[in-house]
Design a protein around this motif. Structure first.
Motif, mmCIF file in Angstrom:
data_model
loop_
_atom_site.group_PDB
_atom_site.id
_atom_site.type_symbol
_atom_site.label_atom_id
_atom_site.label_comp_id
_atom_site.label_asym_id
_atom_site.label_seq_id
_atom_site.Cartn_x
_atom_site.Cartn_y
_atom_site.Cartn_z
ATOM 1 N N ALA A 165 42.734 52.839 21.701
ATOM 2 C CA ALA A 165 44.088 53.148 21.242
ATOM 3 C C ALA A 165 45.123 52.499 22.154
ATOM 4 O O ALA A 165 46.120 51.930 21.683
ATOM 5 C CB ALA A 165 44.293 54.662 21.193
ATOM 6 N N ASP A 166 44.885 52.555 23.470
ATOM 7 C CA ASP A 166 45.819 51.950 24.413
ATOM 8 C C ASP A 166 45.878 50.443 24.240
ATOM 9 O O ASP A 166 46.948 49.837 24.284
ATOM 10 C CB ASP A 166 45.403 52.310 25.836
ATOM 11 N N ALA A 167 44.731 49.812 24.037
ATOM 12 C CA ALA A 167 44.700 48.364 23.845
ATOM 13 C C ALA A 167 45.432 47.963 22.573
ATOM 14 O O ALA A 167 46.152 46.955 22.548
ATOM 15 C CB ALA A 167 43.257 47.884 23.803
ATOM 16 N N ALA A 168 45.291 48.743 21.505
ATOM 17 C CA ALA A 168 45.971 48.420 20.249
ATOM 18 C C ALA A 168 47.481 48.556 20.393
ATOM 19 O O ALA A 168 48.241 47.725 19.889
ATOM 20 C CB ALA A 168 45.459 49.327 19.130
ATOM 21 N N VAL A 169 47.931 49.599 21.091
ATOM 22 C CA VAL A 169 49.363 49.769 21.317
ATOM 23 C C VAL A 169 49.916 48.599 22.132
ATOM 24 O O VAL A 169 51.039 48.142 21.917
ATOM 25 C CB VAL A 169 49.645 51.106 22.032
ATOM 26 N N ALA A 170 49.106 48.108 23.077
ATOM 27 C CA ALA A 170 49.520 46.961 23.877
ATOM 28 C C ALA A 170 49.463 45.653 23.100
ATOM 29 O O ALA A 170 49.816 44.604 23.630
ATOM 30 C CB ALA A 170 48.634 46.844 25.121
ATOM 31 N N GLY A 171 49.016 45.697 21.841
ATOM 32 C CA GLY A 171 49.017 44.504 21.015
ATOM 33 C C GLY A 171 47.763 43.674 21.097
ATOM 34 O O GLY A 171 47.728 42.556 20.597
ATOM 35 N N ARG A 172 46.693 44.212 21.727
ATOM 36 C CA ARG A 172 45.450 43.440 21.871
ATOM 37 C C ARG A 172 44.252 44.316 21.519
ATOM 38 O O ARG A 172 43.618 44.870 22.410
ATOM 39 C CB ARG A 172 45.330 42.916 23.301
ATOM 40 N N PRO A 173 43.945 44.489 20.252
ATOM 41 C CA PRO A 173 42.814 45.318 19.881
ATOM 42 C C PRO A 173 41.523 44.840 20.528
ATOM 43 O O PRO A 173 41.277 43.644 20.652
ATOM 44 C CB PRO A 173 42.753 45.177 18.353
ATOM 45 N N LEU A 174 40.703 45.791 20.924
ATOM 46 C CA LEU A 174 39.453 45.506 21.629
ATOM 47 C C LEU A 174 38.294 45.400 20.665
ATOM 48 O O LEU A 174 38.195 46.166 19.703
ATOM 49 C CB LEU A 174 39.149 46.627 22.617
ATOM 50 N N GLN A 175 37.391 44.493 20.964
ATOM 51 C CA GLN A 175 36.096 44.504 20.321
ATOM 52 C C GLN A 175 35.221 45.559 21.006
ATOM 53 O O GLN A 175 35.380 45.814 22.208
ATOM 54 C CB GLN A 175 35.437 43.135 20.416
ATOM 55 N N PRO A 176 34.303 46.192 20.277
ATOM 56 C CA PRO A 176 33.484 47.240 20.889
ATOM 57 C C PRO A 176 32.744 46.778 22.140
ATOM 58 O O PRO A 176 32.654 47.523 23.122
ATOM 59 C CB PRO A 176 32.515 47.630 19.761
ATOM 60 N N GLU A 177 32.231 45.555 22.123
ATOM 61 C CA GLU A 177 31.479 45.097 23.298
ATOM 62 C C GLU A 177 32.386 44.920 24.514
ATOM 63 O O GLU A 177 31.970 45.192 25.651
ATOM 64 C CB GLU A 177 30.749 43.777 22.987
ATOM 65 N N ASP A 178 33.648 44.500 24.277
ATOM 66 C CA ASP A 178 34.580 44.382 25.396
ATOM 67 C C ASP A 178 34.966 45.753 25.942
ATOM 68 O O ASP A 178 35.126 45.931 27.152
ATOM 69 C CB ASP A 178 35.833 43.627 24.957
#
Length: 417
Positions: free
Chosen positions: A97-110
């Motif tokens: 959720a934090d990564a998406a708010v920052a504009g960079r959605p995460l891949q599960p492996e990352d």
């Protein structure tokens, strides 16, 4: 390169600091040291953009931040006094959720790789308190959660210390023992901001939190059911009377039920630091606020719309009247959430805010109440409800355009206080 030139800050009549200037090259960071109240946090908030500048200038890569704030925020990592972590979410949910708010959605492996670096391997989806606490405690060493480093933040006892320390006023910079960059962060630096993922992440996070705190959702629904069920018992069994008062009772019940959760729309995010991260996101704060308004309506408005036809049966409403009642609530309850968001933002952090919130929004709810209940009454009288519904739809469109913007502006004011 990050540069601050001639910053000043005052709190009331007290001048905290003036003429502060420094420059940070890649791999460098600044450590501030001083007594409480000298302006350490105020300087960081000014540098990040959480507070408005009195004078001076901040540049990022030789360009003033005010000219392109989104590019600056896309490379910013701010760690305030609160870590913006939700205890009811798992470490994986917090991170994504934090990564998406920052504009960079995460891949599960990352995400799994980042959590493993924090020492949370095997506890990525644990909701236990100790798991979330460990995640929060070790987050200072990572200082990322989906954002790249900018060299700004509050240091905790576990964070690496710079080579040198200087008190506020002797503004210099030193090189950290550990470079505030990583392979993962460096790769994110070149990604474009994904705005729709941030919108969806806010909605998903708020819905998840509400479903894990079921009492917040049940309270509004239970209140609406009780109000609609008690009035027929008090009025009596006369069907003509019940049909006459049904639209007003059901609409007033829905209005009051939707107000029960308004005070919590932004309060939790403000308390745990999430609101600061939203304000520093490269995504538009208005868009993120719109996502929270949508989540509020899905939790507090949509259940009332679905229950209204069932509750309307005890008032002996016809099928057409029940349809108009449902349609009027479907158009009207978003207006309640949109207007309520402005009131919730204006009263955020204010003592006695719940009472003030009611005084602010109730007068603004009157047009929606009048035309919503009037649509059902017009249908019962055989006059047709199209005019009332058209006005409700127009009100909803106007509120949808202006409410997120006004709420975001109010939240920025609240964050500066």
């Amino acid at each position: 390169m990050f540069s601050v030139s001639n910053l000043s800050c005052s709190k009331g009549d007290k001048r905290l600091f003036s003429g502060v200037s420094f420059t940070l090259q890649p791999g460098q960071w600044l450590h501030l040291e001083g007594d409480n109240g000298v302006g350490k946090t105020s300087l960081l908030r000014l540098a990040c953009g959480l507070s408005a500048l009195e004078d001076g200038e901040i540049t990022w890569n030789h360009q003033p931040v005010v000219q392109n704030p989104e590019a600056f925020r896309a490379n910013l990592a701010y760690l305030g006094h609160q870590l913006a972590l939700k205890e009811d979410l798992t470490p994986m949910e917090n991170l994504r959720a934090d990564a998406a708010v920052a504009g960079r959605p995460l891949q599960p492996e990352d995400a799994l790789k980042a959590l493993a670096q924090l020492g949370l391997r095997g506890r990525e989806r644990s909701k236990k308190a100790h798991g979330a606490g460990t995640f929060a405690g070790q987050s200072c060493q990572a200082l990322g959660f989906g954002r790249t480093f900018c060299g700004l933040g509050h240091r905790c006892s576990e964070c690496p210390r710079p080579n040198h320390q200087w008190p506020l006023g002797q503004t210099r910079h030193g090189v950290a023992h550990q470079s505030p960059s990583s392979e993962l962060g460096g790769r994110w630096l070149h990604l474009q901001v994904d705005r729709m993922s941030a919108f969806a992440a806010i909605v998903r996070r708020d819905l998840t939190l509400a479903l894990r705190r079921k009492n917040e959702v049940i309270t509004s629904v239970f209140f609406f059911v009780v109000v609609a069920a008690l009035f027929p018992l008090g009025i009596g069994p006369e069907m003509n009377t019940l049909r006459l008062v049904a639209p007003g009772i059901l609409w007033v019940g829905a209005l009051l039920a939707s107000m029960l959760s308004l005070g919590r729309m932004f309060a939790a995010d403000h308390a745990d630091g999430t609101l600061e991260q939203m304000a520093l996101s490269p995504n538009s704060l208005s868009m993120l606020v719109a996502a929270k308004i949508l989540a509020h309506w899905l939790l507090s408005g949509l259940p009332l719309v679905l229950l209204a036809p069932v509750l309307g049966l005890q008032f002996d409403l016809s099928a057409n009247a029940l349809w108009i009642l449902t349609l009027s609530l479907l158009l009207g309850t978003p207006i309640l959430s949109l207007i309520g968001a402005i009131g919730a933002a204006l009263t955020l952090g204010v003592r006695g805010g719940d009472v003030l919130l009611s005084l602010l929004v109730l007068p603004l709810y009157v047009p929606a109440l009048v035309f919503g209940a009037g649509a059902v009454q017009a249908e019962i009288s055989g006059l047709g409800a199209s005019a009332h519904l058209s006005i409700l739809a127009a009100m909803a469109l106007v509120a949808a355009v202006f409410s997120p913007w006004a709420s975001a502006a109010s939240l920025r004011i609240a964050l500066e206080s």
